[in-house]
Design an enzyme around this catalytic site. Structure first.
Site, mmCIF file in Angstrom:
data_model
loop_
_atom_site.group_PDB
_atom_site.id
_atom_site.type_symbol
_atom_site.label_atom_id
_atom_site.label_comp_id
_atom_site.label_asym_id
_atom_site.label_seq_id
_atom_site.Cartn_x
_atom_site.Cartn_y
_atom_site.Cartn_z
ATOM 1 N N ASN A 160 0.873 -1.176 0.000
ATOM 2 C CA ASN A 160 0.000 0.000 0.000
ATOM 3 C C ASN A 160 0.902 1.214 0.000
ATOM 4 O O ASN A 160 1.415 1.644 1.035
ATOM 5 C CB ASN A 160 -0.908 -0.010 1.226
ATOM 6 C CG ASN A 160 -1.891 -1.149 1.164
ATOM 7 O OD1 ASN A 160 -2.862 -1.106 0.408
ATOM 8 N ND2 ASN A 160 -1.620 -2.208 1.924
ATOM 9 N N GLU A 161 1.108 1.747 -1.190
ATOM 10 C CA GLU A 161 2.060 2.826 -1.393
ATOM 11 C C GLU A 161 1.436 4.169 -0.999
ATOM 12 O O GLU A 161 0.222 4.238 -0.762
ATOM 13 C CB GLU A 161 2.488 2.844 -2.872
ATOM 14 C CG GLU A 161 3.078 1.525 -3.365
ATOM 15 C CD GLU A 161 4.476 1.242 -2.804
ATOM 16 O OE1 GLU A 161 4.870 1.799 -1.764
ATOM 17 O OE2 GLU A 161 5.190 0.427 -3.414
ATOM 18 N N PRO A 162 2.249 5.248 -0.927
ATOM 19 C CA PRO A 162 1.703 6.561 -0.576
ATOM 20 C C PRO A 162 0.426 6.882 -1.368
ATOM 21 O O PRO A 162 0.352 6.604 -2.567
ATOM 22 C CB PRO A 162 2.842 7.509 -0.932
ATOM 23 C CG PRO A 162 4.063 6.677 -0.710
ATOM 24 C CD PRO A 162 3.696 5.288 -1.106
ATOM 25 N N SER A 164 -2.467 5.469 -0.918
ATOM 26 C CA SER A 164 -3.430 4.360 -1.016
ATOM 27 C C SER A 164 -4.657 4.759 -0.208
ATOM 28 O O SER A 164 -4.551 5.441 0.814
ATOM 29 C CB SER A 164 -2.850 3.083 -0.403
ATOM 30 O OG SER A 164 -1.777 2.623 -1.158
ATOM 31 N N THR A 179 9.995 2.070 -3.776
ATOM 32 C CA THR A 179 9.890 0.636 -3.483
ATOM 33 C C THR A 179 10.679 -0.164 -4.514
ATOM 34 O O THR A 179 11.389 -1.115 -4.172
ATOM 35 C CB THR A 179 8.399 0.224 -3.517
ATOM 36 O OG1 THR A 179 7.715 0.993 -2.536
ATOM 37 C CG2 THR A 179 8.221 -1.253 -3.239
#
Ligand code: F6R
Length: 624
Positions: A160-162, A164, A179
């Site tokens: 869950n990246e920035p 999300s 990532t």
């Protein structure tokens, strides 16, 4: 929480600090084991949510030990992994399926049907269905009892990246550039890193009954500070955990280093003013005010919440003068003294010696000491294929030119060139290719150390077994590693040794090397009743903070020039390194910037102005 964990004050999420990653790993394993045993005793399943990555390795190792030695029974355990790269077959080296089996599942008696990991090979049109099934399986299992999490440098949990969405569910997500950069070393290049992954959503994670987020190393310090102390934001997905009723961050000292209670504990209430805390606070005050030590006045202390320090150890001029003396005493032109001594610099990779303490090597040789360097690993995985190909080509041509018998010389052109031509991106190397890469780094290490004046007969290539996996993931320290180090120390019998004291080495090699040396020193101390003095240096990633430095070795412009020439000998790491980490500067630039930064910091404190400095800390006989 047991004695080994210290609570951190003033955070927005409960945080606990452990003295070492080993203590932390054992502690988490015990929590999980407690839940498993409790469920087993009433015939119920325990449902665990699991991450991969460098952080949980020690936890899985401890759980496997508990299974082996204490009979911890995993037959009723159900697991759900957080994520898997999209497009990666489960047997690929970088697949989380393979990772989980190698690091955990194959060492315990978990039933294969109880293991759940998102399938990275489903067709794009089936992904949504697959994700819904994954969610349904979690639901059917009764929900997750404990969700273990790591955290990315950008604050991601799972993938869950920035930005999300906070209520997101299991889905196909696009990986953030940070990532992919961080995963580059696992894939032998950033270009080979998949662009997407299937990940549990933030909403899925938040439904777990208990959440434990674990972080290790200085490189996680900044994001832990943001996640635990700054306002919640979708930019930092880990801040979304604040809404959960039972979430805890478990940290080693390095990852906790930027939390207020660790960085500036005086701002949160009463503290015990030890000498090291006084030093830290006064140097911090200089940084805040931009003043030199001897220019600080009482008002500076009061305006920066240092009333207690002023009351107990003031006035300003007296406490500042005390710190000034301590800092002056750190400056040491002759780190091994003036009498003839033997020293060993332990270099985890073949270039750490010159990058991190090349200036000190130069100084010790000039001072007439017998300076040994022990290269602990071959560093072969960090050599580009094109360099191996070029060398194989050269050797082949040299053989042909000088009429060297091909029967007697290795068939490099056949083996290395053929192996490299057949290599699929992200695949590990053949033994012949690993050997030629090892020899490239061997020759560079020798040349680099000799620029510093070290003698060839004092260079030792240990090629420790723990590193010889041919892949990024390494074995834990073994008896053979410790024996080789111990034998070298006993043979050379140095009065002083230098060890890389890093906690933020992305692949953990420095950490493992330090651990092996400390184990060897423990054995030496038990057998001989004493051990050499141990000075810790920092590897290529970071320098010690000014308040931590106990020995600062001043370097002149010509020392720095020579040091640079030594680093340049590591041609396979020059211009662009295979594993540069998150820093885009070349290793020689990082080394010079950091040595100059240290001397600038001393200068700003009103201490003598030097061109550059290398910093060291004395090892106090405990884990890093
Ligand atoms: C892994 C995962 C990631 C990692 C995070 C930290 O399954 O979901 O969120 O937990 O990237 O990775 P390490 O532990 O390697 O620093």
């Amino acid at each position: 929480m047991t004695q080994i964990a210290r609570p951190v004050r003033g955070t927005l999420i409960p945080c606990f600090v452990f003295d070492s990653d080993r203590d932390l790993g054992r502690y988490v394993a015990h929590i999980l084991a407690g839940i498993i045993r409790e469920r087993n005793s009433c015939g119920q399943t325990a449902v665990l949510g699991l991450p991969t990555g460098s952080t949980p390795v020690g936890i899985y190792r401890e759980l496997a030990r508990m299974h082996r030695e204490e009979g911890l029974d995993f037959s009723q355990v159900v697991t759900f992994n957080l994520d898997e790269y999209f497009g990666l077959e489960p047997d690929r080296l970088q697949s989380y399926h393979r990772w989980m089996h190698e690091h955990f599942f194959q060492h315990v008696n978990i039933r294969p049907e109880n293991i759940h990991i998102p399938d990275g090979t489903v067709a794009l049109e089936d992904v949504e269905h697959h994700c819904r099934q994954y969610e349904a399986a979690i639901h059917q299992a009764g929900g997750i009892d404990v969700q273990l999490l790591g955290i990315g440098r950008n604050g991601h949990i799972g993938f869950n990246e920035p930005f999300s969405v906070p209520n997101s569910r299991t889905r196909l997500a696009t990986l953030d550039p940070i990532t992919r950069k961080d995963a580059a070393s696992d894939f032998f290049s950033e270009d080979n890193v998949p662009t997407q992954a299937i990940t549990m959503g933030l909403g899925t994670i938040l439904e777990a009954r208990k959440i434990l987020l674990v972080a290790l190393g200085e490189h996680k310090g900044g994001i832990i500070h943001e996640a635990a102390e700054k306002p919640a934001t979708e930019r930092v997905p880990a801040t979304q955990l604040r809404g959960h009723p039972d979430v805890t961050f478990l940290l080693d000292r390095a990852a906790a280093g930027k939390l207020k209670d660790v960085a500036t504990p005086w701002a949160l209430g009463n503290v015990d003013w030890t000498d090291s805390l006084i030093k830290k606070a006064v140097l911090w005050l200089c940084d805040q005010t931009g003043k030199a030590l001897l220019k600080l006045d009482d008002n500076d202390f009061r305006e920066h919440n240092l009333h207690q320090l002023l009351r107990q150890h003031g006035p300003a001029q007296s406490v500042a003068h005390r710190v000034f003396r301590w800092m002056m005493d750190t400056i040491e032109y002759h780190p091994a003294g003036r009498e003839h001594q033997r020293t060993i610099c332990f270099s985890p990779h073949p270039d750490d010696d010159v990058i991190s303490m090349g200036g000190t090597l130069i100084r010790m040789v000039e001072d007439g000491h017998e300076v040994h360097v022990a290269y602990m690993t071959s560093g072969n995985i960090a050599v580009f294929d094109h360099d191996a190909r070029q060398l194989a080509d050269l050797v082949t041509e040299v053989n042909r030119h000088f009429g060297i018998d091909h029967e007697k010389s290795p068939q490099l052109e056949n083996q290395v060139l053929h192996d490299l031509t057949d290599k699929v991106p992200g695949q590990p190397d053949s033994q012949a290719v690993l050997d030629i890469k090892r020899l490239i780094r061997w020759a560079e290490a020798k040349a680099g150390a000799m620029v510093c004046g070290c003698r060839e007969e004092h260079l030792h290539f240990l090629d420790l077994p723990f590193y010889r996996t041919g892949t990024i993931s390494k074995n834990p320290v073994g008896e053979e590693d410790v024996r080789l180090i111990r034998e070298l120390i006993e043979r050379v019998n140095p009065s002083q040794i230098y060890v890389a004291g890093d906690l933020s080495d992305p692949h953990g090699t420095h950490r493992v090397c330090a651990e092996a040396i400390f184990l060897a020193l423990g054995e030496i101390e038990a057998a001989h009743g004493g051990r050499p003095e141990v000075l810790l240096y920092r590897g290529a990633w970071q320098e010690w903070a000014t308040h931590e430095i106990e020995i600062a070795v001043p370097l002149s412009p010509s020392d720095i020039q020579k040091k640079r020439a030594a680093i340049f000998r590591h041609e396979s790491q020059k211009d662009s390194a295979l594993f540069p980490g998150s820093d885009s500067r070349e290793f020689w630039q990082r080394a010079e910037d950091r040595n100059r930064h240290t001397s600038d910091a001393y200068n700003q404190l009103g201490l003598p102005e030097y061109f550059a400095m290398e910093g060291f800390v004395r090892w106090k006989g405990r884990p890093l």
